[in-house]
Design an enzyme around this catalytic site. Structure first.
Site, PDB file in Angstrom:
ATOM      1  N   TYR A 188     -52.467 -12.821  22.854  1.00 34.40           N
ATOM      2  CA  TYR A 188     -51.395 -12.241  23.685  1.00 34.40           C
ATOM      3  C   TYR A 188     -51.178 -13.055  24.964  1.00 34.40           C
ATOM      4  CZ  TYR A 188     -53.116  -8.276  20.887  1.00 34.40           C
ATOM      5  OH  TYR A 188     -53.560  -7.454  19.873  1.00 34.40           O
ATOM      6  N   TYR A 218     -50.108   2.564  18.316  1.00 34.34           N
ATOM      7  CA  TYR A 218     -50.608   1.210  18.058  1.00 34.34           C
ATOM      8  C   TYR A 218     -51.658   1.313  16.956  1.00 34.34           C
ATOM      9  CZ  TYR A 218     -53.076  -3.162  18.250  1.00 34.34           C
ATOM     10  OH  TYR A 218     -53.655  -4.349  17.876  1.00 34.34           O
ATOM     11  N   ASP A 250     -56.345   7.391  12.568  1.00 34.84           N
ATOM     12  CA  ASP A 250     -56.833   6.073  12.980  1.00 34.84           C
ATOM     13  C   ASP A 250     -57.731   6.296  14.198  1.00 34.84           C
ATOM     14  OD1 ASP A 250     -57.276   3.603  14.086  1.00 34.84           O
ATOM     15  OD2 ASP A 250     -55.163   2.981  14.127  1.00 34.84           O
ATOM     16  N   LYS A 259     -63.852  -0.885  16.086  1.00 34.83           N
ATOM     17  CA  LYS A 259     -64.283  -1.066  17.479  1.00 34.83           C
ATOM     18  C   LYS A 259     -65.724  -0.590  17.714  1.00 34.83           C
ATOM     19  CE  LYS A 259     -59.939  -1.833  19.790  1.00 34.83           C
ATOM     20  NZ  LYS A 259     -58.656  -1.325  19.334  1.00 34.83           N
TER      21      LYS A 259
HETATM   22  C1  LIG Z   1     -57.806  -1.907  18.259  1.00 30.06           C
HETATM   23  C2  LIG Z   1     -57.135  -0.974  17.321  1.00 30.06           C
HETATM   24  C3  LIG Z   1     -56.817  -1.368  15.999  1.00 30.06           C
HETATM   25  C4  LIG Z   1     -57.038  -2.772  15.507  1.00 30.06           C
HETATM   26  O1  LIG Z   1     -58.377  -3.145  15.490  1.00 30.06           O
HETATM   27  P1  LIG Z   1     -58.775  -4.711  15.443  1.00 30.06           P
HETATM   28  O2  LIG Z   1     -60.247  -4.709  15.240  1.00 30.06           O
HETATM   29  O3  LIG Z   1     -58.354  -5.303  16.763  1.00 30.06           O
HETATM   30  O4  LIG Z   1     -58.034  -5.318  14.306  1.00 30.06           O
HETATM   31  C5  LIG Z   1     -56.253  -0.426  15.171  1.00 30.06           C
HETATM   32  N1  LIG Z   1     -56.000   0.834  15.587  1.00 30.06           N
HETATM   33  C6  LIG Z   1     -56.291   1.245  16.831  1.00 30.06           C
HETATM   34  C7  LIG Z   1     -56.025   2.648  17.229  1.00 30.06           C
HETATM   35  C8  LIG Z   1     -56.852   0.345  17.751  1.00 30.06           C
HETATM   36  O5  LIG Z   1     -57.094   0.739  19.011  1.00 30.06           O
END
Ligand SMILES: *Cc1c(COP(=O)(O)O)cnc(C)c1O
Length: 418
Positions: free
Chosen positions: A9, A137, A240, A269
Site C-alpha cells: 500500500y 474489508y 470473517d 492474524k
Molecule cells: C487482515 C484481514 C484479512 C486478510 O488477511 P491477510 O492475512 O492479510 O491475507 C481478511 N479479513 C479480515 C477481516 C482482515 O482483517
C-alpha cells in the site's frame, strides 16, 4: 534502504525510509538506531501475546527439531491434527471441521469457494452471489475484493473488474444500537434476501468490528438478526473473524457476543500469534456433509501447498493453551476499561468519534489530513502507530502493561491534538 523491496500500500515514488527493526520482545520493537517503540498495532493485529513469547519460542524450537513442514496431500502431522481439534473445541458449538490455508485472504477465498461449491453440490449452481456490508474489508485477493466495500474500500479501483455483489449498509448506532434502528436495518436486509435470496450463496460479515474499513463497531443484535434471517432464507452465513478472533473484541470470538454459530468461520492474524501466515476456515456438519458422496467431483477442490504447516500449527496450538491457562480474557477487559477511560474524555479539533471494544481503541477525525503528523508525534512518545484514512487506532498486544498502555493513550491523545 534496499531498492529491491516493494512495500505494501505504498507509493514507492515517495516511500519514506522504513525503519529497520533489529530485535523485538514483549510489546517493544528495537530499531537499528537503538530507539525502542511500543508496538501499538501488534504488527497488523497479529502479535497478540507480544514478541518472542518464551512459551511460543520454545515450542517453535522444539518443532524445528522434528520437522517444519509436510504437505497434507496424503500425509499429516500431530500439530495439524491437534490444532484442528483445539479449534473445534474453542469455537462456537457446531463448527466441527477445519480447512487450513496460508493467510487470512486465502482463508476468506476458501470460505467463499466452499459456499459456492456447497450449493453446486446441492444442485443449486445459480446460488453464487454474496451479500456483504458496506465498510467491509475481507482481504486483498480477487474474490475477497468483490466483498470489500466497493465505493469507499481500498479496492474500489477494481470495482469494475470484479463481479458485483449485494451490499447492505454498515449497521449504525454502535454496540448498543436501539431496537428500532436494528429492526429497520434488518428489514432492509430482508428486502435484499426476498428479492435475491435464490441466487445468493452466503452473507459474509466481520462480526461486531469492521476493522480495515475504519474500526466501525456494530451491535450483537444486528449480528444475531442477520444470522437468523440468512437461516430463514437458506443463505449460508460466514463470519470473517480474521481480525476479531482470539480475544480482540473481549470474548475469544466476536460471534459469542451474539450467541451465534455461523455456517462458516474464518480465522487468521492472531491464530498464529503473529509468528507466520496461516488461516483456518471452519464449517458446520451440514456444510461439510454437502461435500460427501461417492463422486470425487463433490470433494472440496482446494489445497494450498502450506496448509497445516507443522511449525505454525504447533505455535498456534500453544497460543490457544495460553488462552486456556492464563487469564488473558480478563486482562482484555482491563485493557478495554483503560482505553474507555482515556479515550472517551478526549476532545480535539475535528474529532468525530472515539470507539472502544475489547482491546481496540479508535479515534475518527473529519479529514485524513489531520492525521498526517500522527505517526511522527506518536513516535516521539515512544509508540508505533499506523493510522489509515480518517482513523487512528490501537490494537495492542494483550501482554501490554498498564504503564505501557497509558503511554499508548498519551501518544494517541497527543497525535490527535497536534
Ligand atoms: C487482515 C484481514 C484479512 C486478510 O488477511 P491477510 O492475512 O492479510 O491475507 C481478511 N479479513 C479480515 C477481516 C482482515 O482483517
Amino acid at each position: 534502504m534496499s531498492q529491491s523491496l516493494w512495500y505494501p500500500y505504498t507509493q514507492m515514488a515517495h516511500a519514506q525510509s522504513h525503519h529497520r527493526v533489529v530485535e523485538a520482545s514483549g510489546c517493544e520493537l528495537v530499531l537499528e538506531s537503538g530507539e525502542r517503540l511500543i508496538d501499538g498495532v501488534s504488527s497488523w493485529w497479529s502479535v497478540i501475546h507480544g514478541y518472542r513469547h518464551p512459551r511460543l519460542d520454545a515450542v517453535a524450537k522444539a518443532q524445528l527439531d522434528q520437522l517444519a513442514h509436510v504437505m497434507l496431500g496424503g500425509l499429516v502431522t500431530g500439530p495439524a491434527e491437534a490444532l484442528a481439534d483445539a479449534l473445534v473445541d474453542i469455537t462456537p458449538d457446531g463448527l466441527n471441521h477445519v480447512f487450513f490455508s496460508d493467510s487470512g485472504s486465502v482463508g476468506v477465498e476458501v470460505a467463499l469457494k466452499m459456499a459456492i461449491q456447497y450449493w453446486m453440490n446441492q444442485g443449486h449452481p445459480e446460488r453464487r452471489k454474496f451479500i456483504a456490508l458496506e465498510k467491509a474489508y475481507h482481504g486483498d485477493t480477487t474474490a475477497c475484493m468483490m466483498v470489500c466495500d466497493p465505493a469507499e474500500g481500498m479496492h474500489r479501483l477494481f470495482a469494475a473488474m470484479v463481479p458485483k455483489q449485494h451490499f447492505v449498509p454498515s449497521p449504525a448506532g454502535g454496540y448498543a444500537a436501539s431496537e428500532e434502528l436494528v429492526a429497520a436495518e434488518l428489514d432492509q436486509l430482508e428486502d435484499v434476501l426476498m428479492e435475491h435470496g435464490h441466487e445468493i450463496a452466503a452473507m459474509i460479515v466481520e462480526p461486531l468490528l469492521q476493522g480495515a474499513g475504519g474500526m466501525h463497531i456494530y451491535s450483537p443484535a444486528y449480528l444475531a438478526g442477520a444470522r437468523a434471517l440468512c437461516a430463514e432464507f437458506e443463505v449460508l452465513f460466514i463470519c470473517d473473524e480474521v481480525a476479531t478472533g482470539f480475544g480482540r473484541t473481549g470474548t475469544l470470538f466476536a460471534s459469542e457476543q451474539a450467541h451465534i454459530t455461523p455456517d462458516i468461520m474464518v480465522l487468521g492474524k492472531g491464530l498464529t500469534a503473529g509468528y507466520g501466515g496461516h488461516a483456518a476456515t471452519l464449517a458446520t456438519d451440514a456444510v461439510y456433509a454437502g461435500f460427501l458422496g461417492d463422486s470425487p467431483a463433490r470433494a472440496f477442490m482446494h489445497g494450498p501447498t502450506f496448509m497445516g504447516n507443522a511449525l505454525i500449527c504447533r505455535i498456534a496450538l500453544e497460543s490457544i493453551h495460553l488462552f486456556q491457562e492464563t487469564p488473558i480474557l480478563s486482562r482484555i477487559g482491563e485493557i478495554e476499561a483503560i482505553l474507555k477511560a482515556r479515550l472517551t474524555e478526549l476532545d480535539a479539533p475535528g474529532l468525530v468519534e472515539t470507539r472502544v471494544l475489547g482491546a481496540m481503541g479508535a479515534i475518527e477525525v473529519d479529514h485524513p489530513d489531520r492525521l498526517i503528523q500522527a505517526q511522527a508525534v506518536a513516535r516521539d512518545h515512544g509508540v508505533w502507530l499506523r493510522p489509515f484514512g480518517r482513523t487512528l487506532y490501537t490494537m495492542p498486544p494483550y501482554i501490554i502493561s498498564d504503564a505501557q498502555l497509558h503511554q499508548v493513550c498519551d501518544a494517541l491523545c497527543q497525535a490527535i491534538s497536534a
